[in-house]
Design a protein around this motif. Sequence first.
Motif, mmCIF file in Angstrom:
data_model
loop_
_atom_site.group_PDB
_atom_site.id
_atom_site.type_symbol
_atom_site.label_atom_id
_atom_site.label_comp_id
_atom_site.label_asym_id
_atom_site.label_seq_id
_atom_site.Cartn_x
_atom_site.Cartn_y
_atom_site.Cartn_z
ATOM 1 N N UNK A 1 4.917 10.222 -6.647
ATOM 2 C CA UNK A 1 5.039 11.689 -6.678
ATOM 3 C C UNK A 1 3.937 12.331 -7.514
ATOM 4 N N UNK A 2 2.707 12.264 -7.015
ATOM 5 C CA UNK A 2 1.565 12.767 -7.754
ATOM 6 C C UNK A 2 0.577 13.375 -6.775
ATOM 7 N N UNK A 3 -0.062 14.465 -7.183
ATOM 8 C CA UNK A 3 -1.019 15.147 -6.319
ATOM 9 C C UNK A 3 -2.167 14.226 -5.919
ATOM 10 N N UNK A 4 -2.559 13.317 -6.792
ATOM 11 C CA UNK A 4 -3.721 12.469 -6.563
ATOM 12 C C UNK A 4 -3.347 11.092 -6.024
ATOM 13 N N UNK A 5 -2.159 10.919 -5.484
ATOM 14 C CA UNK A 5 -1.708 9.593 -5.059
ATOM 15 C C UNK A 5 -2.636 8.997 -4.005
ATOM 16 N N UNK A 6 -2.942 9.752 -2.959
ATOM 17 C CA UNK A 6 -3.803 9.226 -1.891
ATOM 18 C C UNK A 6 -5.215 8.970 -2.398
ATOM 19 N N UNK A 7 -5.746 9.898 -3.156
ATOM 20 C CA UNK A 7 -7.095 9.750 -3.702
ATOM 21 C C UNK A 7 -7.192 8.539 -4.621
ATOM 22 N N UNK A 8 -6.183 8.361 -5.473
ATOM 23 C CA UNK A 8 -6.187 7.252 -6.419
ATOM 24 C C UNK A 8 -6.002 5.921 -5.704
ATOM 25 N N UNK A 9 -5.140 5.891 -4.682
ATOM 26 C CA UNK A 9 -4.924 4.652 -3.936
ATOM 27 C C UNK A 9 -6.212 4.192 -3.268
ATOM 28 N N UNK A 10 -6.919 5.113 -2.616
ATOM 29 C CA UNK A 10 -8.169 4.751 -1.948
ATOM 30 C C UNK A 10 -9.210 4.275 -2.955
ATOM 31 N N UNK A 11 -9.276 4.908 -4.115
ATOM 32 C CA UNK A 11 -10.229 4.480 -5.144
ATOM 33 C C UNK A 11 -9.940 3.050 -5.599
ATOM 34 N N UNK A 12 -8.674 2.730 -5.821
ATOM 35 C CA UNK A 12 -8.320 1.381 -6.266
ATOM 36 C C UNK A 12 -8.615 0.347 -5.186
ATOM 37 N N UNK A 13 -8.347 0.691 -3.951
ATOM 38 C CA UNK A 13 -8.618 -0.257 -2.864
ATOM 39 C C UNK A 13 -10.115 -0.501 -2.704
ATOM 40 N N UNK A 14 -10.913 0.554 -2.777
ATOM 41 C CA UNK A 14 -12.357 0.384 -2.630
ATOM 42 C C UNK A 14 -12.943 -0.437 -3.780
ATOM 43 N N UNK A 15 -12.403 -0.267 -4.982
ATOM 44 C CA UNK A 15 -12.862 -1.091 -6.102
ATOM 45 C C UNK A 15 -12.560 -2.569 -5.861
ATOM 46 N N UNK A 16 -11.440 -2.851 -5.176
ATOM 47 C CA UNK A 16 -11.120 -4.237 -4.839
ATOM 48 C C UNK A 16 -12.037 -4.750 -3.730
ATOM 49 N N UNK A 17 -12.343 -3.914 -2.738
ATOM 50 C CA UNK A 17 -13.245 -4.313 -1.652
ATOM 51 C C UNK A 17 -14.619 -4.670 -2.213
ATOM 52 N N UNK A 18 -15.041 -3.967 -3.279
ATOM 53 C CA UNK A 18 -16.357 -4.220 -3.870
ATOM 54 C C UNK A 18 -16.464 -5.593 -4.507
ATOM 55 N N UNK A 19 -15.339 -6.290 -4.685
ATOM 56 C CA UNK A 19 -15.362 -7.631 -5.267
ATOM 57 C C UNK A 19 -15.419 -8.722 -4.209
ATOM 58 N N UNK A 20 -15.363 -8.348 -2.929
ATOM 59 C CA UNK A 20 -15.291 -9.308 -1.832
ATOM 60 C C UNK A 20 -16.670 -9.449 -1.190
ATOM 61 N N UNK B 1 0.824 -1.213 0.000
ATOM 62 C CA UNK B 1 0.000 0.000 0.000
ATOM 63 C C UNK B 1 0.851 1.252 0.000
ATOM 64 N N UNK B 2 1.992 1.186 0.646
ATOM 65 C CA UNK B 2 2.853 2.376 0.709
ATOM 66 C C UNK B 2 3.366 2.772 -0.663
ATOM 67 N N UNK B 3 3.503 1.789 -1.580
ATOM 68 C CA UNK B 3 3.995 2.118 -2.920
ATOM 69 C C UNK B 3 3.004 3.009 -3.665
ATOM 70 N N UNK B 4 1.717 2.741 -3.505
ATOM 71 C CA UNK B 4 0.717 3.596 -4.143
ATOM 72 C C UNK B 4 0.704 4.982 -3.520
ATOM 73 N N UNK B 5 0.924 5.059 -2.213
ATOM 74 C CA UNK B 5 0.854 6.346 -1.522
ATOM 75 C C UNK B 5 2.100 7.189 -1.742
ATOM 76 N N UNK B 6 3.215 6.563 -2.082
ATOM 77 C CA UNK B 6 4.477 7.294 -2.230
ATOM 78 C C UNK B 6 4.689 7.831 -3.644
#
Length: 658
Positions: free
Chosen positions: A502-521, A495-500
């Motif tokens: 160098x992009x303004x939207x890193x945190x926002x994009x990481x959370x979006x990708x994780x939630x899309x994965x949670x929706x499959x469980x 998870x730290x790789x997505x958050x690190x």
Amino acid sequence: MIARVAVDIPLPHLDRLFDYSITESQTADVRPGVRVRVRFAGRLRDGYVVEVTDRTEITTKLAALSKVVSPTPVLSPAQVELIRAVADHYAGTFADVVRLAVPPRHAGTENADQVSWPLPVTDEMPPGGLIGYPDGDTFLTGLSNGQPLRSYWQVSPRFVADAAGVDDWSRGFIQATVATLRSGRGVIIVVPDHRDLVKVRDGLGAVIGLGAIAELHSDLGTAARYRNYLAIIRGQAKVVIGTRPAVYAPVSDLGLICLWDDGDDLHAEPHAPYPHARDVVALRAGSEQSALLLAGHGRTAEIQAWCERGWLHPIELTAAQIRHGCAAVRAAADSDLALQRDPQGSRTRLPRLVFETIRAGLAAGPVLIQVPRAGYLPVLACQQCRSPVRCPVCQGPVQLHRDGNRRRLDCAWCGRIITDWRCPVCGSRELRAPVIGSQRTAEELGRAFPGIVVRESSGDRVIDEIGQQPALVVATPGAEPPASHGYAAAVLLDASRLLERPDLRAAEEALRRWLNAVALVRPGTDGGTVCVVGPAQVSPIQALVRLDAARHAERELADRAEARYPPAVRFITVTGPSGALNELVELLGPDCGADLLGPVELNQPPAIGQEETLWRLSLRAPLASGAELTAKVKAALAVRSARKMAGALRVRVDPAQL
């Protein structure tokens, strides 16, 4: 009679309509929206007739239209207005945007006999979806009455797919489409990729009939795409489903535009003037007075800004309802007790909780393993001094690939195979891998769980679907195959790789990708669990554990407003040679009303034929004066174009990546 033509010339100083006379033989065929050929600056150019009039401001004799390519109109007045608005918003030209909006002509399809287009059936309203959300019924009732409502649907990341594969968000789009069709108006549905398109198309086709749906996307052949486009502009097709270009579809009497997952980078156009589908649908909903439904598991700062201004009305469940209906999410090494059980849990890539989650999940079905990067070892460094491994020729990053039993080093930029690498700093030949890809992860898990099927879904090898048998599925974000009965568990690695990033939207994009994965469980009530491996104290992981995308977006927007970054301000980046940027600054003048940041030199691979180093200038202005700043930048580009100044400049307004 005189035809006002939008000539296909992308030069900023020629971004206007030109008058041409219509000959007697052309009178019957020339009308607004038809394709024509005109002579411009001694050359024949393509163009579109935007208006037919009997007045002109030109005092000299007008040149006549050279040829009417086809008498079939392919550009509607509403499209012309939208294209003009998009071009002005993004400091582009009409010619650039119209190429995105109108597909290439296919003469055989155009001359073929028209076939009847089936009418949609609106008798059935599917259950679930929006109906189970507060204000969802009110929204659907408003659509049935033709009201131009605008809402953001915060879709709960829960697995509720039925036997036909229709999940929560696609069912909600189907309901909104049926409600709008009952009012007698048309619908456009925009999705990021073909997999989402197939899901919505099949689900909607089962309700209103597949024949009533027109598709617009790049996977269609030229003939099929143009056939659907003609059916739309002729008023035959009332429902359009497509990817990014579908936002310009010439649907008559448009009643609703739906857009799924605006945070997906596939919604950002890679060609000039780089419009984002989210902003285009917002411009179109305002100009055509149509309803708008944006939806997603996550929430971008742009959506949050619109909600706080009252321009969008949120449709969402309470926090307790979301947690009750979704999988249970837990972060590894999130407490002192967890660290006592696993002292290395905060430092190892695969802590104890990961293996416990996988074992428990495999007892009930397939388990999803999400990793940020594809490949084997996509990033390498020196074992001794930790210096990044770079190509000796172009200085690009070097990665390790595995082909069977063979391993090879090659450059990610120039593709050069490196056979004898030695660290230029310390002279060591030993390598280490700070980042591990999906292929290496699948290999490691296969050894850890012998006898269990391990499948990889990433890059060009994307799996369509997984059954209900126990298996380990290693996938990169966006390539996760849905499981027929949902995943029993999921592990989100690195998870730290997505958050690190160098992009303004890193945190926002990481959370979006994780939630899309949670929706499959599967939901927690059915034993579904999710384990995330990363720094448990950071805000995005805390938001994931709480499944609270709205509060995270609220905080993200506040941080950007404090730092003066978009969407709290208008932000324009200009990329090009240093001399050209300095000329642009001079043309803008000292009173341009913007903060000038830079220019700064870019560290990126050179393009083919590029000789000069690229630099980037950023301009920042308050939202109230954003349109004025964009107009000034476009005027300065027009002056450079008219004077034929050297050096190409690339302008991006509110870029998706910053």
